[in-house]
Enzyme design. Structure first.
Site, PDB file in Angstrom:
ATOM      1  N   ARG A 199       0.838  -1.185   0.000  1.00 38.30           N
ATOM      2  CA  ARG A 199       0.000   0.000   0.000  1.00 38.30           C
ATOM      3  C   ARG A 199       0.882   1.247   0.000  1.00 38.30           C
ATOM      4  NH1 ARG A 199      -3.212  -2.771  -1.783  1.00 38.30           N
ATOM      5  NH2 ARG A 199      -5.360  -3.159  -1.146  1.00 38.30           N
ATOM      6  N   HIS A 248      -1.086   0.008 -10.298  1.00 39.76           N
ATOM      7  CA  HIS A 248      -1.758  -0.937  -9.395  1.00 39.76           C
ATOM      8  C   HIS A 248      -2.185  -2.195 -10.148  1.00 39.76           C
ATOM      9  CE1 HIS A 248      -3.958  -0.950  -5.284  1.00 39.76           C
ATOM     10  NE2 HIS A 248      -3.691  -2.193  -5.664  1.00 39.76           N
TER      11      HIS A 248
END
Length: 308
Positions: free
Chosen positions: A223, A271
């Site tokens: 993250r 991502h």
């Protein structure tokens, strides 16, 4: 009996219905706008309109491994069980991404390709062997263990770090904040697959980067909140770190002009290290719904106090 499930965010109800149909699950998928009262929800991102209109929900499933996007939603009922996705085809993707990034850096493939374009270095000295390089993985759950298993045959000296103790054959494991500096010391490549929690936010800062070997790689597919961005950029600019491969960010998509998009030592990917696989995810969600309907416990239940 058919179970009504509502989807919100991410893929469409039709895409999920195809996934549940493929595994012969008795699940009827609905969009938010035309849903009847549903027992379960499959959600990505904050959904403030969802919970007020679905008071009979028994559990909410995250469409991904991360759940911080749901925990930040103030409309999520405090007593509603939240269940994260476990692997469902993402671990092998994550492992492949990590191997690609680590080998690319340690064997200097980009430098070799640039030399070839200039007509130089056909003797191969610019692509050194990576055998013996010290590679550490932060996060030793399903993703981290798959990553270590993929790295193991490549001749690296492997370390792992997690919040609680683990034992993995062939890996020097460290646990807890007190052991973090010892884990980081002298690493040639750091791979991070940790979730976002209050304990992991800003975990990798200037002092932690300084403990890595000169020229080290930082690869973050966990993250974006784990990294202090200004500290990472400063460590790259002064040459202590050699490169960063980043798949996750505090703000996604990255805004135009962000330094990560233009820095010569940063590779930013959108991502994509481990994307949700609808067929495998549908089967996992269907199995867990069956367990819940039978009154059985399920794995992946999120502890809100710890953030995962």
């Amino acid at each position: 009996m058919t179970i009504d499930l509502i989807v919100a965010g991410g893929y469409t109800a039709a895409e999920w219905q195809a996934g549940f149909d493929a595994c012969a699950a008795a699940v009827k998928v609905h969009e938010v706008a035309d849903a009847p009262k549903c027992r379960y929800a499959l959600v990505w991102g904050a959904q403030p309109a969802l919970y007020a209109t679905q008071p009979d929900l028994r559990a909410v499933f995250s469409m991904g491994a991360g759940v911080e996007h749901l925990l930040r939603d103030p409309s999520l009922p405090a007593a509603l069980p939240l269940i994260r996705l476990e692997d469902a085809g993402m671990a092998v993707q994550m492992a492949g991404y990590a191997v690609w990034g680590v080998l690319r850096h340690l064997r200097r493939f980009d430098d070799s390709a640039a030399a070839a374009r200039r007509g130089e270095d056909w003797g191969g000295w610019r692509s050194p062997p990576a055998t013996g390089a010290r590679v550490g993985v932060m996060g030793l759950g399903v993703m981290g263990q798959a990553t270590l298993a993929a790295l193991a045959p490549l001749g690296f000296v492997l370390r792992g770090w997690s919040r609680s103790p683990r034992e993995i054959t062939g890996v020097e494991c460290h646990a807890g904040t007190a052991a973090l500096d010892r884990f980081l010391d002298g690493l040639d490549a750091l791979v991070c697959v940790l979730p976002h929690t209050p304990d992991t936010e800003n975990l990798l800062d200037a002092a932690r980067f300084a403990r890595l070997a000169k020229g080290a790689l930082v690869l973050n597919a966990g993250r974006g909140s784990l990294i202090v961005d200004a500290d990472l950029l400063a460590a790259l600019d002064r040459g202590h770190l050699g490169a960063a491969v980043l798949d996750v960010f505090r703000e996604e998509p990255l805004p135009a002009g962000h330094p990560y998009l233009t820095h010569p030592r940063v590779t930013a990917t959108p991502h994509i290290a481990a994307r949700t696989q609808i067929p495998l995810t549908s089967r996992q969600v269907a199995d867990k719904i069956a367990q819940l309907e039978a009154g059985l416990p399920v794995s992946g239940l999120v502890g809100r106090e710890r953030g995962y």
